[in-house]
Enzyme design. Structure first.
Site, PDB file in Angstrom:
ATOM      1  CG  ASN A 119      -2.909  -6.261  18.989  1.00 52.33           C
ATOM      2  OD1 ASN A 119      -2.132  -5.690  19.928  1.00 52.33           O
ATOM      3  ND2 ASN A 119      -2.793  -7.026  17.827  1.00 52.33           N
ATOM      4  NE  ARG A 141      -2.353  -2.122   3.382  1.00 51.02           N
ATOM      5  CZ  ARG A 141      -2.570  -2.062   4.445  1.00 51.02           C
ATOM      6  NH1 ARG A 141      -3.754  -1.533   4.946  1.00 51.02           N
ATOM      7  NH2 ARG A 141      -1.859  -2.813   5.213  1.00 51.02           N
ATOM      8  CG  ASN A 158      33.448  19.981  -6.929  1.00 50.46           C
ATOM      9  OD1 ASN A 158      32.912  20.553  -7.801  1.00 50.46           O
ATOM     10  ND2 ASN A 158      32.813  19.326  -5.987  1.00 50.46           N
ATOM     11  CE1 TYR A 159      32.937  14.469 -12.199  1.00 51.05           C
ATOM     12  CE2 TYR A 159      31.057  15.763 -13.157  1.00 51.05           C
ATOM     13  CZ  TYR A 159      31.687  14.465 -13.018  1.00 51.05           C
ATOM     14  OH  TYR A 159      31.350  13.636 -13.677  1.00 51.05           O
ATOM     15  CB  SER A 191      36.965  40.613  -8.242  1.00 51.94           C
ATOM     16  OG  SER A 191      37.215  41.636  -9.058  1.00 51.94           O
ATOM     17  CE  LYS A 245      30.914  17.527  -2.460  1.00 53.83           C
ATOM     18  NZ  LYS A 245      31.491  16.576  -3.820  1.00 53.83           N
ATOM     19  NE  ARG A 274      41.076  41.212 -11.781  1.00 49.85           N
ATOM     20  CZ  ARG A 274      40.892  42.231 -11.468  1.00 49.85           C
ATOM     21  NH1 ARG A 274      40.435  43.332 -11.695  1.00 49.85           N
ATOM     22  NH2 ARG A 274      41.444  42.500 -10.103  1.00 49.85           N
ATOM     23  CG  ASP A 277       3.893  -1.459  10.268  1.00 46.40           C
ATOM     24  OD1 ASP A 277       3.748  -1.893  11.251  1.00 46.40           O
ATOM     25  OD2 ASP A 277       3.079  -1.635   9.435  1.00 46.40           O
ATOM     26  CG  ASN A 326      -0.893  -0.230   7.257  1.00 45.85           C
ATOM     27  OD1 ASN A 326       0.343  -1.083   7.301  1.00 45.85           O
ATOM     28  ND2 ASN A 326      -1.829  -0.147   7.992  1.00 45.85           N
TER      29      ASN A 326
HETATM   30  C1  UD1 Z   1      -1.932  -6.310  13.030  1.00 40.87           C
HETATM   31  C2  UD1 Z   1      -2.590  -6.992  14.110  1.00 40.87           C
HETATM   32  C3  UD1 Z   1      -3.791  -6.196  14.681  1.00 40.87           C
HETATM   33  C4  UD1 Z   1      -3.223  -5.097  15.080  1.00 40.87           C
HETATM   34  C5  UD1 Z   1      -2.476  -4.372  14.061  1.00 40.87           C
HETATM   35  C6  UD1 Z   1      -2.125  -3.140  14.555  1.00 40.87           C
HETATM   36  C7  UD1 Z   1      -2.118  -9.431  13.724  1.00 40.87           C
HETATM   37  C8  UD1 Z   1      -3.031 -10.774  13.216  1.00 40.87           C
HETATM   38  N1  UD1 Z   1      -3.059  -8.714  13.617  1.00 40.87           N
HETATM   39  O1  UD1 Z   1      -2.845  -6.140  12.145  1.00 40.87           O
HETATM   40  O2  UD1 Z   1      -4.536  -7.018  15.552  1.00 40.87           O
HETATM   41  O3  UD1 Z   1      -4.536  -4.267  15.600  1.00 40.87           O
HETATM   42  O4  UD1 Z   1      -1.495  -5.333  13.567  1.00 40.87           O
HETATM   43  O5  UD1 Z   1      -1.159  -2.384  13.638  1.00 40.87           O
HETATM   44  O6  UD1 Z   1      -1.096  -9.729  14.135  1.00 40.87           O
HETATM   45  N2  UD1 Z   1       4.391  -9.313   8.861  1.00 40.87           N
HETATM   46  C9  UD1 Z   1       4.989 -10.492   8.705  1.00 40.87           C
HETATM   47  N3  UD1 Z   1       4.845 -11.504   8.208  1.00 40.87           N
HETATM   48  C10 UD1 Z   1       3.649 -12.031   7.851  1.00 40.87           C
HETATM   49  C11 UD1 Z   1       2.605 -11.184   8.122  1.00 40.87           C
HETATM   50  C12 UD1 Z   1       3.076  -9.807   8.662  1.00 40.87           C
HETATM   51  O7  UD1 Z   1       6.540 -10.224   8.860  1.00 40.87           O
HETATM   52  O8  UD1 Z   1       3.361 -12.977   7.631  1.00 40.87           O
HETATM   53  C13 UD1 Z   1       4.537  -8.023   9.446  1.00 40.87           C
HETATM   54  C14 UD1 Z   1       4.351  -7.002   8.633  1.00 40.87           C
HETATM   55  O9  UD1 Z   1       5.587  -6.606   7.707  1.00 40.87           O
HETATM   56  C15 UD1 Z   1       4.020  -5.907   9.719  1.00 40.87           C
HETATM   57  C16 UD1 Z   1       3.575  -6.643  10.787  1.00 40.87           C
HETATM   58  O10 UD1 Z   1       3.944  -7.932  10.711  1.00 40.87           O
HETATM   59  O11 UD1 Z   1       5.203  -5.219   9.942  1.00 40.87           O
HETATM   60  C17 UD1 Z   1       1.934  -6.637  10.795  1.00 40.87           C
HETATM   61  O12 UD1 Z   1       1.362  -7.232   9.741  1.00 40.87           O
HETATM   62  P1  UD1 Z   1       0.151  -6.541   8.959  1.00 40.87           P
HETATM   63  O13 UD1 Z   1      -0.239  -7.240   8.006  1.00 40.87           O
HETATM   64  O14 UD1 Z   1       0.521  -4.918   8.806  1.00 40.87           O
HETATM   65  O15 UD1 Z   1      -0.867  -6.484  10.131  1.00 40.87           O
HETATM   66  P2  UD1 Z   1      -2.403  -5.856  10.485  1.00 40.87           P
HETATM   67  O16 UD1 Z   1      -3.471  -6.204   9.423  1.00 40.87           O
HETATM   68  O17 UD1 Z   1      -1.964  -4.386  10.151  1.00 40.87           O
HETATM   69 CA    CA Z   2      -0.330  -2.999   9.684  1.00 39.77          CA
END
Ligand code: UD1
Ligand code: CA
Length: 451
Positions: free
Chosen positions: A173, A18, A372-373, A409, A337, A426, A108, A230
């Site tokens: 969460n 996204r 410089n370049y 100058s 720089k 000059r 993230d 996201n």
């Molecule tokens: C998740 C939570 C949700 C919470 C929200 C907060 C779960 C099932 N859900 O949802 O309860 O409210 O975050 O932002 O945990 N990732 C992996 N591998 C995977 C899937 C995800 O590394 O297979 C990583 C993603 O890169 C990301 C994080 O886990 O950093 C969260 O995954 P994402 O798909 O964004 O979860 P949400 O749907 O946002």
């Molecule tokens: Ca997320």
């Protein structure tokens, strides 16, 4: 009492579709630092704190960023994205080694603080098997909802699986969890994928903890601290929150800003005492501003160190590798720089000083350019202590201007100028009596006159 050891697992395997970008999501930046760098910076560090980062296949740039920030961290590749619990288990080797506390955080979520990690770990000391970071969402859509009974956490229901009644819950969460490290692997191994997305949800850990007769709790924090990124719009929102924090911290540290809302800082900007930053200044990563320095409006500064009582701008651009000595003065429309300007140097107007060393108290006239370049490589210009460079001079590098030398100058300097020498190179002025009339005639005839 000895401090509890910790393992922090950062989940960063997502593509971040996204974001509509070729770059992995966690490498996008907020306040001059990658999202991942912010999270790694907040995670527990020091003795007894280990770190694992779960990355996606082909994410070598993410692995490099981890190595750059926390060389002690282990990286694990999650080959298929089967959910957050599946991602945690990609780091099974680290989990199996064990720690008192297991922390799981998403890569993230850059606004999370070290203090919050500490708060989340506190219930584990008192015997809880799991502590989940929760927040009251202005709009809970998309988040996992925290189902509580009294002060006990019973379950987390993902949006797609929640009933109409559960969707009304605004306590959500945040995605950060702390497990009792001795029980974590047993709990996470029990998580299945019978849900609407057929994913292994880490959030199901709550129900499993309850089935095992153990305790799960919620620790609340503000929505601003747990904004997940996201989209580019959310990235911009996080930037606003982070900038507000950085400006507040700078003001508290004594920086004078009459319009702080127009000043952009980086997460690692450091300030001495009595620094002034005028409106509309942009500061990128790696900038140090010493006591008494003034940054005038519309200046742009990246990877530069600004000495005591130095003055920059208005409209100055300090690029990486710039170092200004005490009392140095960089005026309007000046670009620097990879340049060291010693104490008392003045470059007041319309100049480019790149790949250069300028000795103390040298005066660089308006329009001076270090060339410089040469189209092939970069070369260095050295300007001696107390030298005077007249306006509109081109210093063709590699070249050395001696201490106390005086450049007239309009000079084009291609050879070294010894200490205390005078250099005038000059081009001869051409003056032809009555030539203007002839010039106009030629101009009207073929519109391409030769002077
Ligand atoms: C998740 C939570 C949700 C919470 C929200 C907060 C779960 C099932 N859900 O949802 O309860 O409210 O975050 O932002 O945990 N990732 C992996 N591998 C995977 C899937 C995800 O590394 O297979 C990583 C993603 O890169 C990301 C994080 O886990 O950093 C969260 O995954 P994402 O798909 O964004 O979860 P949400 O749907 O946002
Ligand atoms: Ca997320």
């Amino acid at each position: 009492m000895t401090a509890r050891s910790s393992l922090t697992i950062v989940l960063a395997a997502g593509e971040g579709t996204r974001m509509r970008s070729a770059m992995p999501k966690v490498l996008h930046s907020v306040a001059g630092q990658s999202l991942l760098a912010h999270v790694l910076g907040a995670a527990p560090q020091g003795a007894g704190a280990t770190l694992a980062v779960v990355i996606g296949p082909d994410h070598t740039a993410v692995a490099e960023e981890v190595r750059r920030i926390r060389p002690d961290a282990a990286t694990f590749v999650q080959r298929e994205r089967l959910g957050t619990a599946h991602a945690v288990l990609a780091a099974r080797d680290a989990l199996a080694r064990g720690a008192d506390d297991l922390l799981v955080v998403f890569g993230d979520t850059p606004l999370i603080s070290a203090a919050t990690f500490a708060r989340l770990r506190a219930p584990l000391k008192k015997g809880a098997a799991l502590a989940v970071l929760g927040f009251r969402a202005a709009d809970p859509t998309g988040y996992g909802r925290l189902v509580v009974e009294g002060d006990r956490l019973v379950a987390i229901r993902e949006q797609a699986d929640a009933s109409a009644e559960e969707r009304k819950i605004t306590l959500c969460n945040a995605g950060v969890m702390a497990f009792d490290g001795r029980k974590a692997l047993e709990i996470i191994d029990k998580i299945g994928n019978s849900n609407s997305k057929a994913e292994y949800y880490l959030t199901d850990a709550v129900a499993i903890v309850r089935q095992l007769g153990l305790e799960a709790v919620v620790i609340e924090t503000s929505e601003d601290e747990v904004r997940g990124i996201n989209t580019k719009a959310q990235l911009a929102e996080a930037e606003q929150v982070m900038q507000a924090r950085l400006r507040k911290a700078a003001l508290e540290a004594g920086v004078t800003m009459i319009a702080p809302e127009t000043v952009y800082l980086a997460a690692d900007t450091t300030f001495g005492n009595d620094v002034t930053i005028e409106p509309f200044v942009v500061i990128g990563p790696g900038v140090t501003i010493s006591d008494g320095a003034v940054i005038h409006s519309f200046s742009h500064i990246v990877q530069a160190s600004i000495g005591k009582n130095a003055s920059v701008g208005p409209y100055a651009r300090l690029r990486p590798g710039t170092s200004l000595g005490e009392g140095a003065k960089i005026g309007n429309f000046v670009e620097t720089k990879a340049a060291t300007l010693e104490a008392g140097v003045k470059v007041n107007h319309l100049s480019y000083i790149g790949d250069a060393h300028v000795g103390a108290n040298a005066n660089i006239g308006a329009g001076t350019i270090t060339c410089n370049y040469d189209g092939f490589g970069k070369h260095k210009t050295e300007i001696g202590t107390g030298a005077f460079v007249g306006t509109n001079s081109s210093l063709v590098a590699p070249v050395k201007i001696g201490n106390g030398a005086y450049i007239g100058s309009g000079s084009v300097i291609t050879r070294d100028v010894p200490d205390d020498a005078l250099a005038l190179e000059r081009s001869q002025q051409t003056i032809r009596e009555g030539g203007a009339k002839r010039y106009r005639e030629l101009k009207t005839r073929d519109k391409k006159p030769k002077a």
